[in-house]
Design a protein around this motif. Structure first.
Motif, short mmCIF file in Angstrom:
data_model
loop_
_atom_site.label_atom_id
_atom_site.label_comp_id
_atom_site.label_asym_id
_atom_site.label_seq_id
_atom_site.Cartn_x
_atom_site.Cartn_y
_atom_site.Cartn_z
N HIS A 1 4.48 5.22 12.80
CA HIS A 1 4.08 6.31 11.90
C HIS A 1 5.32 7.02 11.35
O HIS A 1 6.42 6.89 11.89
CB HIS A 1 3.15 7.30 12.61
CG HIS A 1 3.77 8.02 13.76
ND1 HIS A 1 3.56 7.67 15.08
CD2 HIS A 1 4.62 9.09 13.82
CE1 HIS A 1 4.23 8.48 15.88
NE2 HIS A 1 4.88 9.35 15.14
N ARG B 1 -0.89 10.68 11.00
CA ARG B 1 -1.95 9.70 10.72
C ARG B 1 -2.39 9.74 9.26
O ARG B 1 -3.44 9.20 8.92
CB ARG B 1 -3.14 9.95 11.64
CG ARG B 1 -2.83 9.86 13.13
CD ARG B 1 -4.08 9.94 13.97
NE ARG B 1 -3.82 10.32 15.34
CZ ARG B 1 -3.57 9.47 16.35
NH1 ARG B 1 -3.52 8.18 16.10
NH2 ARG B 1 -3.36 9.92 17.58
N TYR C 1 0.86 -1.19 0.00
CA TYR C 1 0.00 0.00 0.00
C TYR C 1 0.89 1.23 0.00
O TYR C 1 2.11 1.15 0.08
CB TYR C 1 -0.94 0.00 1.21
CG TYR C 1 -0.20 0.08 2.53
CD1 TYR C 1 0.09 1.31 3.11
CD2 TYR C 1 0.21 -1.08 3.19
CE1 TYR C 1 0.78 1.39 4.31
CE2 TYR C 1 0.90 -1.01 4.39
CZ TYR C 1 1.18 0.23 4.94
OH TYR C 1 1.87 0.30 6.12
N THR D 1 -7.77 8.57 12.30
CA THR D 1 -7.04 8.78 11.06
C THR D 1 -7.19 10.23 10.63
O THR D 1 -7.94 10.99 11.24
CB THR D 1 -7.55 7.84 9.95
OG1 THR D 1 -6.79 8.04 8.76
CG2 THR D 1 -9.03 8.10 9.65
N GLN E 1 -6.79 2.12 0.24
CA GLN E 1 -5.61 1.28 0.44
C GLN E 1 -5.95 -0.04 1.13
O GLN E 1 -5.31 -1.07 0.88
CB GLN E 1 -4.56 2.04 1.26
CG GLN E 1 -4.02 3.29 0.59
CD GLN E 1 -3.13 4.10 1.52
OE1 GLN E 1 -1.98 3.74 1.75
NE2 GLN E 1 -3.68 5.18 2.07
N ILE E 2 -6.95 -0.02 2.01
CA ILE E 2 -7.28 -1.20 2.80
C ILE E 2 -8.04 -2.24 1.98
O ILE E 2 -7.71 -3.44 2.00
CB ILE E 2 -8.14 -0.79 4.02
CG1 ILE E 2 -7.34 0.08 4.98
CG2 ILE E 2 -8.67 -2.03 4.75
CD1 ILE E 2 -8.19 0.75 6.04
N GLN F 1 -4.39 -0.19 10.55
CA GLN F 1 -5.71 -0.36 9.96
C GLN F 1 -5.89 -1.73 9.29
O GLN F 1 -6.83 -2.47 9.56
CB GLN F 1 -6.00 0.75 8.94
CG GLN F 1 -6.28 2.11 9.55
CD GLN F 1 -5.07 2.99 9.69
OE1 GLN F 1 -3.99 2.53 10.03
NE2 GLN F 1 -5.24 4.29 9.46
N ASP G 1 -0.64 8.31 6.85
CA ASP G 1 -0.31 6.96 6.39
C ASP G 1 -1.03 5.92 7.24
O ASP G 1 -1.37 6.17 8.40
CB ASP G 1 1.19 6.72 6.47
CG ASP G 1 1.99 7.68 5.60
OD1 ASP G 1 2.47 7.25 4.55
OD2 ASP G 1 2.11 8.86 5.98
N LEU G 2 -1.19 4.73 6.69
CA LEU G 2 -1.76 3.63 7.46
C LEU G 2 -0.79 3.18 8.55
O LEU G 2 0.43 3.26 8.38
CB LEU G 2 -2.07 2.44 6.56
CG LEU G 2 -3.08 2.64 5.43
CD1 LEU G 2 -3.32 1.34 4.69
CD2 LEU G 2 -4.39 3.20 5.96
N SER H 1 -8.97 7.84 1.89
CA SER H 1 -7.65 7.40 1.45
C SER H 1 -7.29 6.07 2.11
O SER H 1 -6.77 5.15 1.45
CB SER H 1 -6.59 8.45 1.80
OG SER H 1 -5.30 8.00 1.47
N ASP H 2 -7.59 5.95 3.40
CA ASP H 2 -7.39 4.66 4.08
C ASP H 2 -8.18 3.57 3.39
O ASP H 2 -7.68 2.47 3.13
CB ASP H 2 -7.83 4.77 5.54
CG ASP H 2 -6.89 5.59 6.40
OD1 ASP H 2 -5.95 6.19 5.86
OD2 ASP H 2 -7.11 5.63 7.63
N GLU I 1 -1.47 5.24 18.07
CA GLU I 1 -2.30 4.58 17.05
C GLU I 1 -3.19 3.53 17.70
O GLU I 1 -2.74 2.74 18.54
CB GLU I 1 -1.41 3.92 16.00
CG GLU I 1 -0.66 4.89 15.12
CD GLU I 1 0.61 5.46 15.73
OE1 GLU I 1 1.36 6.12 14.99
OE2 GLU I 1 0.86 5.26 16.94
#
Length: 797
Positions: A299, A266, A93, A231, A240-241, A272, A268-269, A236-237, A213
């Motif tokens: 992070h 936060r 990701y 987040t 990617q997820i 998650q 970036d993942l 955006s999460d 996190e």
């Protein structure tokens, strides 16, 4: 399915009648102060498991084998996952470049990279089981700086790159490179009467947010999953997820839970995907909460940088040219490094009018910790260097440093180094004038009437190391420029859904966006916009989730501009529908409706008259009015890859600081007495909130000036200080007085004329503090943070 404690307490109706321009209090403020607010780490589900991540103990190594046998045998363990257990072919990701593996495969590229996951019935059981996983590493040479990254035969951090930047960089270990060339800098250097060169080092800063996190994933009967998460960008999460889980996006339902600060960390993942994988594997809810040690690895951080600058000027103080080379360490994965490079390059000259520039900015792949977004986003590092240069040039010319800056200050109509014309107010000279004109704080504040020293006001504070001997005062100035919004052609939009209905005879507006409230105050501003545009007092803010369209990220100082713009536009559409319905029902013959109509058209609060309010409720009746809109700011352009020319940014913000410091030159201790700030905010939608943002950004700039730095071993690339015991941040005792002077010079292109303002003060506070320390000590001080040994001669400056 909702867990206890999610999604915080922002769904309460707010009854405050404050509209745009009023200092409306936050609905979550009291809960946070009293400790009652539900953060993501407070969530609970009755049958949940606990997830834990096993991380690499080395920075660069081939993985020969991973043995999970002993971990699986631990009582209470429900699942142990490695790369081989990932359910789909999509196993990486990333925000722009998908180069980050969900779990390490083949090799690890930085200290603390995730290798395996454990789910157990107790968090300590999960940790014990993770400790029993055996990973056989074969260590590889580490890449830690530009010399090792680009040397002939250098080990590649990422072999076989195919991303869209790969063909445009001079070496595979360079993530992205952006030149900015305008005019003839070489010819200008020939004409310059004074040339000053300097090299600067900027340390790696951590976002140091309050809440580590955390999140909770709950499997659903339809094979999907619900994720409650802290987040900065839900959609955006989601993008990617979902591919990693092998699920369509509609089966990954995300809700924002209470966020304990973010500052870019936060974007970036983190956990998650890991929590969702464990929940789907076990069929049980899975909660993950990092401790502070894990959070330092979980992070991205602010890019450390090395910057080389050359400024030229005439004897009368006019800048002739600027040449600069900015090298950012992006660490093991790309994150947002390309965008940070773009910002550092395009803003490298600062808020000054210069006809000839030659800038190069680049970000490296190394085996250091991954770096990405942090408040100020590339502009912070550049501001530290160019403001030091401005002081040095002024000194060479024998000019006052503030007047030298004002002489070269940009203004509305100035061309940026990218060729973009600044088409809104740019009051750089006025901001400098204002901070300069402010009275200085009294000297020797530690002296009390009784003759004893108040050690809290001394350098070193309660450590009681000095009573005023060897203390010297210094004053320094700096000013910075920061872009607002996503840049370089990014489709920067936000979505808002607004509903208006009568509830028990009272008009109520409901605002629903996916905006991540991370402390910036959007939950207050959205209610203020609805009150102003719809003319009603009662507004409900729905929790942010993925049932509504994307609001973009809470970053780049964009949310009030873009999501606020979307809420405003949706409210305007609702208002037109209400007016049209009222005209059809009452015509022009109903006196109370005529009053309501006039108030609505003027954007005034309808509750000014009870009859008007009743008429509005009559219009709404049992049928609600609802609309959902996407709203975009004006378009930007990608910067030319060779020249860097283009209209890359939608808006600019400006802030200036004056720092007053007291330094014990014998002990190397610094006390920042005052950090006065003047900033143009365009329009302060909530003055109290804006002031808080300016003071918060100023304090983060103070931190990186005198104490904050993640230390990475240059030989092993391991992090030396992943805790708040060894990574220092300012406390209330370190925080100076921060008086704020706000200008409101409207940007005609922005909603209400506002100017995004959360990041600009982070730029100029750091170089202002360094300038003041230089003024007190006479030392060059070309790196940040400044440590005691830099001031006492026990280390090179």
């Amino acid at each position: 399915m909702n867990p206890t404690g999610a999604p915080g307490d922002l769904t309460q109706a707010t009854h405050t009648r404050g509209g745009i321009g009023e200092s409306t209090l936050r609905p979550d403020g009291r809960l946070k102060v009293t400790g009652e607010f539900a953060y993501s780490s407070d969530m609970w589900h009755e049958d949940m498991l606990w997830g834990h991540t096993l991380r690499s103990t080395v920075a660069h190594a081939a993985i020969r084998a991973v043995d999970i046998t002993e971990a699986l045998a631990v009582p209470g363990v429900h699942a142990v996952l490695t790369w081989d257990d990932l359910p789909t072919a999509v196993k990486c990701y990333g925000l722009e470049i998908q180069d980050t593996p969900v779990l390490a495969h083949g090799k690890v590229r930085h200290h603390g990279e995730p290798v395996a996951l454990v789910a157990a019935d107790h968090p300590e059981t999960a940790r014990r089981a993770a400790a029993k996983i055996r990973v056989d590493y074969a260590e590889l040479p580490v890449i830690t700086d530009e010399a090792s990254a680009t040397a002939p035969g250098a080990v590649l951090v990422h072999e076989g790159r195919t991303d869209h930047h790969a063909a445009h960089v001079p070496h595979p270990n360079i993530v992205h490179r952006q030149p900015i060339v305008r005019g003839d800098a070489a010819a200008a250097a020939e004409r310059a009467e004074v040339i000053v060169r300097g090299e600067y080092v900027f340390g790696m800063q951590d976002q140091a947010f309050l809440g580590p996190e955390s999140g909770l994933a709950i499997p659903c009967d339809d094979g999907g999953v619900e994720l409650y998460i802290a987040t900065q960008w839900l959609h955006s999460d989601l993008a990617q997820i979902a591919p990693v889980l092998g699920l369509p996006e509609e089966k990954v339902r995300m809700t924002l839970s209470g966020v304990g600060g973010a500052f870019g960390g936060r974007e970036d993942l983190s956990m998650q995907i890991h929590a969702c994988l464990l929940a789907l594997r076990t069929g049980r809810p899975v909660k993950m909460v990092y401790n502070r040690f894990e959070s330092f690895f979980g992070h991205v951080h602010r890019h450390p940088a090395r910057l080389a600058y050359e400024h030229g000027a005439t004897r009368d103080g006019r800048l002739t040219h600027v040449r600069a080379r900015i090298v950012l360490d992006g660490g093991a994965y790309a994150s947002s490094s390309p965008a940070v490079v773009g910002n550092a390059a395009s803003l490298a000259v600062g808020p000054y009018a210069v006809d000839a520039v030659d800038i190069e900015a680049l970000a490296l792949y190394t085996n250091n910790p991954p770096c990405g977004a942090m408040r100020g986003f590339g502009a912070v590092q550049a501001c530290f260097a160019y403001e030091a240069q401005m002081d040095r040039v002024a000194a060479r010319l024998g000019l006052d440093p503030v007047e030298f800056r004002r002489l070269n200050a940009m203004e509305q109509g100035t061309l940026m180094p990218t060729g973009q014309r600044v088409d809104s107010p740019a009051p750089v000279a006025e901001l400098l004038r204002r901070v300069r004109a402010r009275p200085l704080p009294p000297e020797r504040q530690w002296e009390t009437a009784g003759g004893d020293a108040d050690i809290r006001a001394l350098p070193g504070g309660l450590s009681n190391t000095t009573h005023g001997e060897g203390v010297v005062r210094g004053v320094g100035y700096a000013v910075g420029i920061k872009n607002v919004g996503f840049s370089e052609g990014f489709d920067d939009y936000s979505t808002a859904r607004v509903r208006m209905e009568a509830v028990n005879g009272t008009p109520v507006a409901t605002v629903h966006t996916a905006m991540a409230e991370v402390g910036q105050g959007g939950v207050t501003v959205h209610a203020q916009i609805a009150r102003t545009e719809l003319g009603i007092a009662q507004v409900v803010i729905q929790p942010a989730d993925t049932r509504v369209g994307s609001a973009g990220g809470t970053s780049a100082s964009r949310q009030t501009y873009v999501t606020g713009g979307a809420v405003k536009h949706a409210c305007e559409q609702i208002r037109e529908q209400v007016l049209e319905r009222g005209r059809r029902r009452f015509g022009s013959y109903h006196p109370a409706w005529a009053t309501a109509e006039l108030l609505l058209e003027d954007g005034k609060v309808v509750t000014e008259t009870g009859e008007a309010l009743a008429s509005l409720a009559d219009v709404l009746g049992d049928e609600a009015i609802e609309t959902e809109v996407e709203w975009r700011h004006r378009p930007t352009q990608p910067l030319d890859r060779i020249t860097g020319q283009g209209d890359g940014h939608v808006q600019y913000s400006f802030a200036a600081h004056r720092a007053v410091v007291e330094v014990d030159v014998e002990l190397g201790l610094v006390k920042v007495v005052e950090l006065a700030c003047a900033q143009d905010v365009g329009k302060a939608l909530n003055p109290l909130s804006v002031t808080g943002q300016i003071q918060g950004g100023t304090t983060q700039g103070l931190g990186v000036a005198v104490m904050e730095e993640i230390l990475v071993d240059p030989v092993t690339a391991k992090v030396r200080n992943p805790s708040f015991t060894d990574y220092l941040i300012p406390t209330i005792l370190d925080t100076p007085a921060i008086p704020v002077d706000m200008l409101e010079l409207a940007d005609q292109h922005a909603p209400y004329g506002l100017r995004g303002g959360g990041e600009a003060p982070t730029l100029s506070s750091t170089p202002a503090v360094l300038a003041a320390i230089r003024d007190a000590t006479g030392l060059e001080l070309n790196r940040t943070p400044v440590r005691p040994e830099h001031l006492t001669g026990t280390a090179g400056s």
